[in-house]
Design a protein around this motif. Structure first.
Motif, PDB file in Angstrom:
ATOM      1  N   ALA A 100       8.161  -3.900  -9.830  1.00 49.50           N
ATOM      2  CA  ALA A 100       9.986  -4.015  -9.167  1.00 49.50           C
ATOM      3  C   ALA A 100       9.590  -5.400  -8.462  1.00 49.50           C
ATOM      4  O   ALA A 100       8.972  -5.150  -7.311  1.00 49.50           O
ATOM      5  N   THR A 101      11.284  -5.470  -8.496  1.00 51.05           N
ATOM      6  CA  THR A 101      11.040  -6.827  -7.430  1.00 51.05           C
ATOM      7  C   THR A 101      13.065  -5.542  -6.349  1.00 51.05           C
ATOM      8  O   THR A 101      13.711  -4.663  -7.147  1.00 51.05           O
ATOM      9  N   LEU A 102      12.839  -4.816  -5.195  1.00 54.30           N
ATOM     10  CA  LEU A 102      13.424  -4.967  -5.141  1.00 54.30           C
ATOM     11  C   LEU A 102      14.784  -5.564  -4.213  1.00 54.30           C
ATOM     12  O   LEU A 102      14.989  -6.563  -3.551  1.00 54.30           O
ATOM     13  N   VAL A 103      16.323  -5.353  -4.867  1.00 59.52           N
ATOM     14  CA  VAL A 103      17.483  -6.106  -4.685  1.00 59.52           C
ATOM     15  C   VAL A 103      18.415  -5.860  -3.747  1.00 59.52           C
ATOM     16  O   VAL A 103      18.603  -6.425  -3.185  1.00 59.52           O
ATOM     17  N   SER A 104      18.298  -4.647  -3.582  1.00 65.86           N
ATOM     18  CA  SER A 104      19.041  -3.903  -1.835  1.00 65.86           C
ATOM     19  C   SER A 104      18.752  -2.497  -1.974  1.00 65.86           C
ATOM     20  O   SER A 104      17.625  -1.633  -3.007  1.00 65.86           O
ATOM     21  N   GLY A 105      18.536  -2.095  -0.617  1.00 68.32           N
ATOM     22  CA  GLY A 105      18.042  -0.793  -0.448  1.00 68.32           C
ATOM     23  C   GLY A 105      16.512  -0.710   0.754  1.00 68.32           C
ATOM     24  O   GLY A 105      16.720  -1.752   1.242  1.00 68.32           O
ATOM     25  N   ALA A 106      16.338   0.298   0.289  1.00 67.65           N
ATOM     26  CA  ALA A 106      14.904   0.315   0.599  1.00 67.65           C
ATOM     27  C   ALA A 106      13.957   1.035   0.270  1.00 67.65           C
ATOM     28  O   ALA A 106      14.214   2.035   0.019  1.00 67.65           O
ATOM     29  N   LEU A 107      12.925   0.691   0.419  1.00 66.39           N
ATOM     30  CA  LEU A 107      11.852   1.400   0.211  1.00 66.39           C
ATOM     31  C   LEU A 107      10.555   1.240   1.360  1.00 66.39           C
ATOM     32  O   LEU A 107      10.550   0.918   1.635  1.00 66.39           O
ATOM     33  N   LYS A 108       9.959   2.530   1.078  1.00 66.13           N
ATOM     34  CA  LYS A 108       8.688   2.831   2.125  1.00 66.13           C
ATOM     35  C   LYS A 108       7.397   3.475   0.904  1.00 66.13           C
ATOM     36  O   LYS A 108       7.561   3.696   0.158  1.00 66.13           O
ATOM     37  N   VAL A 109       6.417   2.560   1.636  1.00 57.73           N
ATOM     38  CA  VAL A 109       5.402   2.629   1.081  1.00 57.73           C
ATOM     39  C   VAL A 109       4.051   4.074   1.657  1.00 57.73           C
ATOM     40  O   VAL A 109       4.124   3.577   2.726  1.00 57.73           O
ATOM     41  N   SER A 110       3.525   4.827   1.394  1.00 50.62           N
ATOM     42  CA  SER A 110       3.052   6.054   2.106  1.00 50.62           C
ATOM     43  C   SER A 110       1.613   6.657   0.742  1.00 50.62           C
ATOM     44  O   SER A 110       2.127   6.814   0.121  1.00 50.62           O
ATOM     45  N   ALA A 111       1.043   7.480   2.000  1.00 50.35           N
ATOM     46  CA  ALA A 111      -0.224   7.669   1.914  1.00 50.35           C
ATOM     47  C   ALA A 111       0.159   9.633   2.132  1.00 50.35           C
ATOM     48  O   ALA A 111       0.239  10.061   3.661  1.00 50.35           O
ATOM     49  N   VAL A 112      -0.748  10.419   1.952  1.00 49.82           N
ATOM     50  CA  VAL A 112      -0.101  11.896   2.253  1.00 49.82           C
ATOM     51  C   VAL A 112      -1.776  12.632   1.947  1.00 49.82           C
ATOM     52  O   VAL A 112      -2.772  12.064   1.500  1.00 49.82           O
ATOM     53  N   ASP A 113      -2.398  12.737   3.504  1.00 48.75           N
ATOM     54  CA  ASP A 113      -3.935  12.712   3.538  1.00 48.75           C
ATOM     55  C   ASP A 113      -4.331  14.664   2.745  1.00 48.75           C
ATOM     56  O   ASP A 113      -2.966  15.110   2.041  1.00 48.75           O
ATOM     57  N   LYS A 114      -5.499  14.652   3.465  1.00 55.34           N
ATOM     58  CA  LYS A 114      -5.826  16.229   2.865  1.00 55.34           C
ATOM     59  C   LYS A 114      -5.176  17.466   3.559  1.00 55.34           C
ATOM     60  O   LYS A 114      -4.720  18.484   2.794  1.00 55.34           O
ATOM     61  N   ASP A 115      -4.344  17.321   4.378  1.00 52.39           N
ATOM     62  CA  ASP A 115      -4.102  18.321   5.097  1.00 52.39           C
ATOM     63  C   ASP A 115      -2.089  17.933   4.582  1.00 52.39           C
ATOM     64  O   ASP A 115      -1.446  19.147   5.338  1.00 52.39           O
ATOM     65  N   GLY A 116      -1.230  16.865   4.052  1.00 46.02           N
ATOM     66  CA  GLY A 116      -0.459  17.468   3.323  1.00 46.02           C
ATOM     67  C   GLY A 116       0.756  16.680   4.545  1.00 46.02           C
ATOM     68  O   GLY A 116       1.712  16.738   3.771  1.00 46.02           O
ATOM     69  N   ASN A 117      -0.142  16.174   5.067  1.00 46.57           N
ATOM     70  CA  ASN A 117       1.010  14.682   6.277  1.00 46.57           C
ATOM     71  C   ASN A 117       1.122  13.661   5.384  1.00 46.57           C
ATOM     72  O   ASN A 117       0.480  13.046   5.198  1.00 46.57           O
ATOM     73  N   GLU A 118       2.320  12.881   5.644  1.00 44.96           N
ATOM     74  CA  GLU A 118       3.107  11.917   5.142  1.00 44.96           C
ATOM     75  C   GLU A 118       1.857  10.583   5.944  1.00 44.96           C
ATOM     76  O   GLU A 118       2.267  10.909   7.632  1.00 44.96           O
ATOM     77  N   GLN A 119       1.549   9.718   5.878  1.00 45.51           N
ATOM     78  CA  GLN A 119       1.891   8.453   6.267  1.00 45.51           C
ATOM     79  C   GLN A 119       2.419   7.393   6.240  1.00 45.51           C
ATOM     80  O   GLN A 119       1.936   6.583   5.179  1.00 45.51           O
TER      81      GLN A 119
END
Length: 232
Positions: free
Chosen positions: A53-72
């Motif tokens: 996808a190409t983002l036209v408007s707004g904002a996105l985050k790219v993230s990962a979740v570790d084995k303890d369920g914490n988002e980075q």
């Protein structure tokens, strides 16, 4: 929803801007417009053949979740940015809307076909991938070595640059798409430190806060000095 390239606000800055009108129309025929609400996911880690996808408007985050369920939070995507892992059998990270976001989406097979047919598009996507890699390395360097004030100033600077309609000037007013907690997540700071440093930037005369998430740039040059970013 069919793509409306004629009225697209990022038609001159997105990767597809390198195509001529006939080529762009052919690519658009394979795409669709999609609206994501805040917190809605474009695709999740592990998805097979995740959409590009190409983002036209707004904002996105790219993230990962570790084995303890914490988002980075690993990176942010601003308008005209491209998301999608072209050469992987499945997605490695979650991509989620930070605000209501409008995207031009394509099936992986259609993008794969397009980059074979249109070498200019392949080069544009390669350049964009390189820019994203440099931005990610810059974030790592920032969080690893800069002090809390410089980290926050740099992030605000980058939001102002992304919100601007000019490549030469920062936007004077914009809304932060991240909560204090999400900013802390990205920069390796506590929520309390983010709030305190935001107040210090305001006291120094670099910014003014407007409502819950609004930011006004009072002294862009000072913000650039504090952030260590290059001047516009």
């Amino acid at each position: 929803m069919k793509l409306a390239c004629e009225t697209c606000p990022v038609r001159d800055s997105a990767a597809c801007s390198v195509l001529n009108e006939e080529e762009r129309d052919a690519l658009a025929a394979a795409g669709r417009t999609r609206i994501l609400e805040r917190g809605e996911m474009l695709f999740a880690a592990g998805d097979d053949h995740a959409a590009c996808a190409t983002l036209v408007s707004g904002a996105l985050k790219v993230s990962a979740v570790d084995k303890d369920g914490n988002e980075q939070i690993l990176s942010l995507v601003h308008p005209s940015g491209f998301v999608g892992e072209l050469f992987a059998p499945f997605a490695h990270h979650d991509v989620t809307a930070l605000t209501q976001s409008k995207l031009c989406t394509f099936a992986r097979v259609d993008i794969d076909r397009a980059i074979e047919v249109y070498p200019a598009l392949a080069r544009a996507l390669l350049r964009r991938a390189q820019e994203d890699l440099l931005a990610a390395r810059g974030l790592l360097e920032l969080t690893g070595h800069a002090d809390a004030e410089a980290r926050l100033a740099a992030l605000i600077h980058d939001f102002a640059a992304a919100a601007s309609t000019s490549p030469c000037h920062l936007a004077s007013h914009f809304d932060l798409p991240l909560t204090r907690g999400e900013i802390g997540n990205m920069l390796g700071l506590t929520i309390e430190t983010v709030s305190r440093k935001m107040g210090e930037l305001e006291d120094a005369g670099a910014i003014a806060r407007k409502g819950k998430r609004g930011i006004e740039l009072i002294d862009p040059a000072l913000l650039q000095t504090l952030s260590g970013r290059q001047a516009y």
